[in-house]
Design a protein around this motif. Structure first.
Motif, PDB file in Angstrom:
ATOM      1  N   THR A 200      -1.283  -3.997  -5.230  1.00  0.00           N
ATOM      2  CA  THR A 200      -0.794  -2.723  -4.704  1.00  0.00           C
ATOM      3  C   THR A 200      -1.898  -1.678  -4.769  1.00  0.00           C
ATOM      4  O   THR A 200      -2.467  -1.429  -5.835  1.00  0.00           O
ATOM      5  N   THR A 201      -2.195  -1.089  -3.623  1.00  0.00           N
ATOM      6  CA  THR A 201      -3.229  -0.062  -3.535  1.00  0.00           C
ATOM      7  C   THR A 201      -2.594   1.287  -3.211  1.00  0.00           C
ATOM      8  O   THR A 201      -1.450   1.365  -2.771  1.00  0.00           O
ATOM      9  N   LEU A 202      -3.385   2.351  -3.421  1.00  0.00           N
ATOM     10  CA  LEU A 202      -2.881   3.714  -3.267  1.00  0.00           C
ATOM     11  C   LEU A 202      -3.595   4.464  -2.159  1.00  0.00           C
ATOM     12  O   LEU A 202      -4.803   4.317  -1.960  1.00  0.00           O
ATOM     13  N   ASN A 203      -2.853   5.316  -1.493  1.00  0.00           N
ATOM     14  CA  ASN A 203      -3.386   6.226  -0.489  1.00  0.00           C
ATOM     15  C   ASN A 203      -4.185   7.350  -1.176  1.00  0.00           C
ATOM     16  O   ASN A 203      -4.121   7.505  -2.401  1.00  0.00           O
ATOM     17  N   PRO A 204      -4.909   8.167  -0.427  1.00  0.00           N
ATOM     18  CA  PRO A 204      -5.646   9.278  -1.038  1.00  0.00           C
ATOM     19  C   PRO A 204      -4.738  10.233  -1.816  1.00  0.00           C
ATOM     20  O   PRO A 204      -3.593  10.477  -1.434  1.00  0.00           O
ATOM     21  N   CYS A 205      -5.282  10.764  -2.890  1.00  0.00           N
ATOM     22  CA  CYS A 205      -4.564  11.777  -3.664  1.00  0.00           C
ATOM     23  C   CYS A 205      -5.071  13.158  -3.250  1.00  0.00           C
ATOM     24  O   CYS A 205      -5.775  13.292  -2.249  1.00  0.00           O
ATOM     25  N   GLY A 206      -4.732  14.179  -4.018  1.00  0.00           N
ATOM     26  CA  GLY A 206      -5.008  15.546  -3.595  1.00  0.00           C
ATOM     27  C   GLY A 206      -6.357  16.108  -3.977  1.00  0.00           C
ATOM     28  O   GLY A 206      -6.626  17.291  -3.715  1.00  0.00           O
ATOM     29  N   MET A 207      -7.233  15.274  -4.582  1.00  0.00           N
ATOM     30  CA  MET A 207      -8.538  15.805  -4.986  1.00  0.00           C
ATOM     31  C   MET A 207      -9.474  14.664  -5.338  1.00  0.00           C
ATOM     32  O   MET A 207      -9.039  13.532  -5.577  1.00  0.00           O
ATOM     33  N   ASP A 208     -10.753  14.959  -5.364  1.00  0.00           N
ATOM     34  CA  ASP A 208     -11.745  14.022  -5.881  1.00  0.00           C
ATOM     35  C   ASP A 208     -11.560  13.998  -7.394  1.00  0.00           C
ATOM     36  O   ASP A 208     -11.793  14.992  -8.077  1.00  0.00           O
ATOM     37  N   LEU A 209     -11.133  12.871  -7.925  1.00  0.00           N
ATOM     38  CA  LEU A 209     -10.724  12.817  -9.327  1.00  0.00           C
ATOM     39  C   LEU A 209     -11.874  13.057 -10.303  1.00  0.00           C
ATOM     40  O   LEU A 209     -11.653  13.499 -11.430  1.00  0.00           O
ATOM     41  N   LYS A 210     -13.097  12.770  -9.886  1.00  0.00           N
ATOM     42  CA  LYS A 210     -14.248  12.985 -10.767  1.00  0.00           C
ATOM     43  C   LYS A 210     -14.892  14.355 -10.552  1.00  0.00           C
ATOM     44  O   LYS A 210     -15.531  14.882 -11.462  1.00  0.00           O
ATOM     45  N   ASN A 211     -14.729  14.909  -9.382  1.00  0.00           N
ATOM     46  CA  ASN A 211     -15.447  16.149  -9.045  1.00  0.00           C
ATOM     47  C   ASN A 211     -14.518  17.248  -8.543  1.00  0.00           C
ATOM     48  O   ASN A 211     -14.896  18.046  -7.691  1.00  0.00           O
ATOM     49  N   TRP A 212     -13.300  17.298  -9.085  1.00  0.00           N
ATOM     50  CA  TRP A 212     -12.335  18.260  -8.558  1.00  0.00           C
ATOM     51  C   TRP A 212     -12.726  19.709  -8.840  1.00  0.00           C
ATOM     52  O   TRP A 212     -12.384  20.608  -8.072  1.00  0.00           O
ATOM     53  N   LYS A 213     -13.458  19.929  -9.914  1.00  0.00           N
ATOM     54  CA  LYS A 213     -13.898  21.300 -10.201  1.00  0.00           C
ATOM     55  C   LYS A 213     -14.913  21.767  -9.166  1.00  0.00           C
ATOM     56  O   LYS A 213     -14.849  22.904  -8.683  1.00  0.00           O
ATOM     57  N   LYS A 214     -15.847  20.888  -8.804  1.00  0.00           N
ATOM     58  CA  LYS A 214     -16.831  21.228  -7.772  1.00  0.00           C
ATOM     59  C   LYS A 214     -16.154  21.417  -6.420  1.00  0.00           C
ATOM     60  O   LYS A 214     -16.647  22.148  -5.566  1.00  0.00           O
TER      61      LYS A 214
ATOM     62  N   HIS B 237       0.873  -1.175   0.000  1.00  0.00           N
ATOM     63  CA  HIS B 237       0.000   0.000   0.000  1.00  0.00           C
ATOM     64  C   HIS B 237       0.908   1.222   0.000  1.00  0.00           C
ATOM     65  O   HIS B 237       1.752   1.378   0.883  1.00  0.00           O
ATOM     66  N   VAL B 238       0.727   2.072  -1.002  1.00  0.00           N
ATOM     67  CA  VAL B 238       1.676   3.151  -1.276  1.00  0.00           C
ATOM     68  C   VAL B 238       1.090   4.508  -0.898  1.00  0.00           C
ATOM     69  O   VAL B 238      -0.025   4.855  -1.306  1.00  0.00           O
ATOM     70  N   SER B 239       1.848   5.280  -0.130  1.00  0.00           N
ATOM     71  CA  SER B 239       1.474   6.661   0.187  1.00  0.00           C
ATOM     72  C   SER B 239       2.286   7.601  -0.700  1.00  0.00           C
ATOM     73  O   SER B 239       3.029   7.165  -1.575  1.00  0.00           O
ATOM     74  N   GLY B 240       2.157   8.905  -0.464  1.00  0.00           N
ATOM     75  CA  GLY B 240       2.863   9.858  -1.313  1.00  0.00           C
ATOM     76  C   GLY B 240       2.202   9.979  -2.666  1.00  0.00           C
ATOM     77  O   GLY B 240       2.857   9.942  -3.710  1.00  0.00           O
ATOM     78  N   VAL B 241       0.870  10.131  -2.661  1.00  0.00           N
ATOM     79  CA  VAL B 241       0.091  10.152  -3.897  1.00  0.00           C
ATOM     80  C   VAL B 241      -0.396  11.563  -4.229  1.00  0.00           C
ATOM     81  O   VAL B 241      -0.656  11.886  -5.379  1.00  0.00           O
TER      82      VAL B 241
ATOM     83  N   CYS C 264      -7.076   5.541   2.497  1.00  0.00           N
ATOM     84  CA  CYS C 264      -6.161   5.219   3.597  1.00  0.00           C
ATOM     85  C   CYS C 264      -6.648   4.019   4.395  1.00  0.00           C
ATOM     86  O   CYS C 264      -5.998   3.614   5.367  1.00  0.00           O
ATOM     87  N   VAL C 265      -7.795   3.457   4.004  1.00  0.00           N
ATOM     88  CA  VAL C 265      -8.324   2.268   4.688  1.00  0.00           C
ATOM     89  C   VAL C 265      -8.518   1.138   3.669  1.00  0.00           C
ATOM     90  O   VAL C 265      -9.629   0.663   3.449  1.00  0.00           O
ATOM     91  N   PRO C 266      -7.435   0.674   3.048  1.00  0.00           N
ATOM     92  CA  PRO C 266      -7.566  -0.376   2.027  1.00  0.00           C
ATOM     93  C   PRO C 266      -8.193  -1.650   2.570  1.00  0.00           C
ATOM     94  O   PRO C 266      -8.798  -2.420   1.822  1.00  0.00           O
ATOM     95  N   TYR C 267      -8.082  -1.847   3.884  1.00  0.00           N
ATOM     96  CA  TYR C 267      -8.645  -3.043   4.522  1.00  0.00           C
ATOM     97  C   TYR C 267     -10.172  -3.025   4.547  1.00  0.00           C
ATOM     98  O   TYR C 267     -10.802  -4.041   4.842  1.00  0.00           O
ATOM     99  N   LEU C 268     -10.792  -1.880   4.238  1.00  0.00           N
ATOM    100  CA  LEU C 268     -12.250  -1.810   4.138  1.00  0.00           C
ATOM    101  C   LEU C 268     -12.733  -2.000   2.707  1.00  0.00           C
ATOM    102  O   LEU C 268     -13.940  -2.045   2.459  1.00  0.00           O
ATOM    103  N   THR C 269     -11.791  -2.108   1.769  1.00  0.00           N
ATOM    104  CA  THR C 269     -12.192  -2.216   0.364  1.00  0.00           C
ATOM    105  C   THR C 269     -11.634  -3.495  -0.268  1.00  0.00           C
ATOM    106  O   THR C 269     -12.202  -4.559  -0.093  1.00  0.00           O
ATOM    107  N   THR C 270     -10.523  -3.391  -0.968  1.00  0.00           N
ATOM    108  CA  THR C 270     -10.048  -4.537  -1.759  1.00  0.00           C
ATOM    109  C   THR C 270      -8.728  -5.123  -1.278  1.00  0.00           C
ATOM    110  O   THR C 270      -8.198  -6.034  -1.897  1.00  0.00           O
ATOM    111  N   ASN C 271      -8.175  -4.599  -0.194  1.00  0.00           N
ATOM    112  CA  ASN C 271      -6.852  -5.047   0.243  1.00  0.00           C
ATOM    113  C   ASN C 271      -6.883  -5.317   1.748  1.00  0.00           C
ATOM    114  O   ASN C 271      -6.386  -4.532   2.547  1.00  0.00           O
ATOM    115  N   ARG C 272      -7.482  -6.439   2.118  1.00  0.00           N
ATOM    116  CA  ARG C 272      -7.597  -6.810   3.534  1.00  0.00           C
ATOM    117  C   ARG C 272      -6.808  -8.103   3.758  1.00  0.00           C
ATOM    118  O   ARG C 272      -7.303  -9.200   3.491  1.00  0.00           O
ATOM    119  N   PRO C 273      -5.585  -7.992   4.241  1.00  0.00           N
ATOM    120  CA  PRO C 273      -4.743  -9.183   4.405  1.00  0.00           C
ATOM    121  C   PRO C 273      -5.238 -10.109   5.506  1.00  0.00           C
ATOM    122  O   PRO C 273      -5.945  -9.693   6.424  1.00  0.00           O
TER     123      PRO C 273
END
Length: 386
Positions: A75-89, A45-49, A118-127
């Protein structure tokens, strides 16, 4: 640290530049921490996104790395800097959005899953219990080690990415049995009633225990959401694992010291988080760590038939948002004037563009917001926020 013949060849560059750089990173870590060897991992799980946290230098590194890098484990990703679909809003500046999208493209080229949570264990990456993993994001590390019994050190975004590319991590720290033993007993007699309370407790105890593992004794059973809040706040310090009597799967202990927390102790500590409620442009933000479906349901119940008077964000993952849509929670939130944001959170998005103060129920967010965004943070209960 011992390397196999194949690992030596990777280090010598026989399998490409990205693998060579990744092996150099892992070999250096192994030498620093006296690891005996590299061990396989089942996920990373990678941060720095977020562009906000890595800037142009980070983007340049990722762009170069992605030329021949491919992950070989989930490999899953941490949150990025914006809502990728609604960044203008979300009122994200165009230049920021362009840079953020370039970062996302780099990770896509490497084959990383577009999770942005930041909670991959609640979605698709729960070891599973006992799995060796390589995770960045301190809150997820603490939760995975403690509540799931998986094994990971507190990786940086770069070392987690290196592990994702090689499929291995150095064998030291919390991968070893002897380093997963509780040293501090924490008896909690104080009444904890909310996410804010468990978050405050985690921050309080994290400062006291440092790198040692605390073993909590609560009067009542602890839910997964409460443990999530506890994990995030403990992770602000150096703690990478905790135990809860009757809850966590591992309870090996060699107690060296004891801490007791009663109502008086806890209420006195909460006074440290009082803030001046003078008039400032405020944002209410929930979801550090990202909200679970149960938490969104609770918030929707509080907002039903009401209208928010300030910007109100609920941060969560795409998968949880989809479930909230299906159950009608999103409609309730939006009807009240609130927003459910995906892919990001109040800490890693340019929140300073829209607010002078951010009101949160997360000690982690309250700690990071002033430094990362230059805004004032208010820390309080969800009931008071609504």
């Amino acid at each position: 640290m011992h390397l196999t013949t194949k690992e030596e060849k990777i280090l010598d560059g026989e399998e490409g530049k990205a693998k060579q750089k990744s092996m150099q990173i892992l070999a250096a870590l192994g030498d620093i921490y006296n690891a005996d060897k590299l061990i396989p991992v089942t996920s990373a799980h990678v941060s720095g996104v977020s562009y906000k946290t890595i800037g142009d230098a980070g983007l340049e590194f990722l762009d170069d790395f992605a030329k021949d890098a491919k992950v070989c484990v989930k490999t899953t990703l941490n949150p990025c800097g914006m809502d990728l679909k609604n960044w203008k809003k979300q009122k994200i500046p165009v230049n920021f959005a362009k840079k953020q999208l370039k970062i996302i493209d780099c990770f896509k080229r490497m084959g990383v899953e577009e999770s942005y949570t930041c909670v991959p264990y609640l979605t698709t990456n729960r070891p599973e219990f006992g799995e060796h993993i390589s995770w960045a994001e301190s809150s997820a590390v603490c939760f995975a080690n403690s509540m799931l019994g998986a094994r990971t050190n507190r990786e940086s975004g770069i070392s987690a990415l290196a592990s994702a590319i090689i499929g291995k991590t150095p064998n030291y720290g919390l991968h070893l049995d002897e380093n997963r033993i509780a040293k501090v007993e924490v008896r909690v007699d104080a009444r904890l009633n909310s996410t804010r309370d468990y978050s405050a407790l985690g921050y309080m105890i994290g400062k006291k225990v440092g790198t040692r593992i605390p073993a909590f004794k609560f009067k009542r059973s602890v839910t997964e959401d409460q443990a999530k809040a506890l994990s995030a706040a403990l992770g602000v310090g150096s703690c990478g694992m905790f135990q809860i009597e009757g809850v966590t799967p591992e309870n090996a202990a060699d107690i060296e010291s004891r801490i007791s927390i009663n109502d008086g102790d806890f209420n006195d500590y909460l006074k440290n988080f009082t803030f001046n409620k003078n008039k400032k442009k405020e944002l209410i933000a929930v979801g550090c760590p990202h909200c679970s479906l149960n938490e969104i349901e609770e918030i929707a119940g509080l907002l039903k038939d009401k209208k928010v008077k300030k910007d109100f964000w609920i941060c969560t993952s795409r998968q949880i948002k989809k479930l909230a849509d299906e159950r009608g929670f999103t409609e309730i939130v939006e009807k009240s004037g609130g927003k459910i944001l995906c892919d990001t959170c109040m800490v890693v998005t340019p929140v300073e563009e829209i607010a002078e103060r951010v009101i949160v129920n997360s000690a982690k967010a309250a700690y990071y917001l002033p430094g990362l965004a230059g805004v004032e943070a208010g820390f309080t209960d969800l009931d008071e926020m609504v």
